[in-house]
Write an enzyme that holds these catalytic residues in place. Structure first.
Site, short mmCIF file in Angstrom:
data_model
loop_
_atom_site.label_atom_id
_atom_site.label_comp_id
_atom_site.label_asym_id
_atom_site.label_seq_id
_atom_site.Cartn_x
_atom_site.Cartn_y
_atom_site.Cartn_z
N ASN A 83 9.42 16.51 1.70
CA ASN A 83 9.42 17.75 0.91
C ASN A 83 10.76 17.99 0.24
OD1 ASN A 83 6.75 18.61 1.46
ND2 ASN A 83 7.40 19.21 3.50
N HIS A 124 -6.18 -3.64 3.93
CA HIS A 124 -7.49 -3.07 3.59
C HIS A 124 -7.46 -2.31 2.28
CE1 HIS A 124 -8.90 -4.32 7.51
NE2 HIS A 124 -7.84 -3.73 8.04
N ASN A 174 4.30 -4.37 6.28
CA ASN A 174 2.87 -4.11 6.20
C ASN A 174 2.64 -2.61 6.21
OD1 ASN A 174 2.76 -6.87 6.84
ND2 ASN A 174 0.93 -6.61 8.08
#
Length: 175
Positions: A101, A74, A91
């Site tokens: 972090n 998408h 995917n």
């Protein structure tokens, strides 16, 4: 067209040709982003220009190590830390975040499907052929062939590994 771009195109459409490249480049912002990413990693003026004018909808750190056949479902958006390692034929669905972090992002195996709205945090390992369900927060390692989901993600089963990977790029094994 280099092999990485060809593999990404094949995962998207099941075809590799100049005509298909132009069609998907014009149609898919996710594919355009992957072309810019692959060319930027290769260096050269074209790569720098494509990277400079890329869509800001997605972000993949330029240092990310990504195998053949990445598919962004998408058209994203996805946010991927530059220290991530992603295998072949994976995917990434919309709103996926793979972050760190501490500059030690995840290591993701081959043929992995990551569902929509998934967060993968820090230096976890996701085994090959795994499926990560929508909305999951992955903070611990996921074994090969497992389906995991939830907040925090837990292994649900080990049936049907890699079932959502369509048009896998045939990766040549080095002898």
């Amino acid at each position: 067209m280099n092999e990485f771009i060809a593999s990404d195109l094949f995962r998207l459409s099941g075809k590799v040709s100049g005509r298909e490249f132009i069609k998907q480049y014009l149609k898919s912002s996710g594919f355009r982003y992957l072309v810019a990413f692959r060319k930027a990693q290769g260096g050269g003026l074209l790569g720098r220009l494509l990277w400079l004018f890329r869509s800001r909808r997605n972000y993949i750190g330029i240092g990310a190590q990504i195998g053949y056949g990445l598919y962004i479902g998408h058209d994203g958006p996805v946010v991927i830390n530059g220290t991530v390692t992603i295998g072949n034929n994976c995917n990434l669905s919309q709103f996926t975040t793979i972050g760190s972090n501490h500059d030690h992002a995840a290591k993701i195996g081959d043929n992995v499907y990551i569902g929509p709205n998934v967060c993968i945090v820090e230096d976890v390992v996701i085994g090959s052929n795994a499926t990560i369900g929508a909305g999951s927060v992955v903070t611990k390692d996921i074994p090969e062939n497992a389906t995991a989901a939830g907040n925090y993600a837990k292994v649900l089963n080990c049936r049907n590994p890699g079932r959502y990977i369509k048009n896998p790029w045939p990766v040549k094994v080095k002898e």
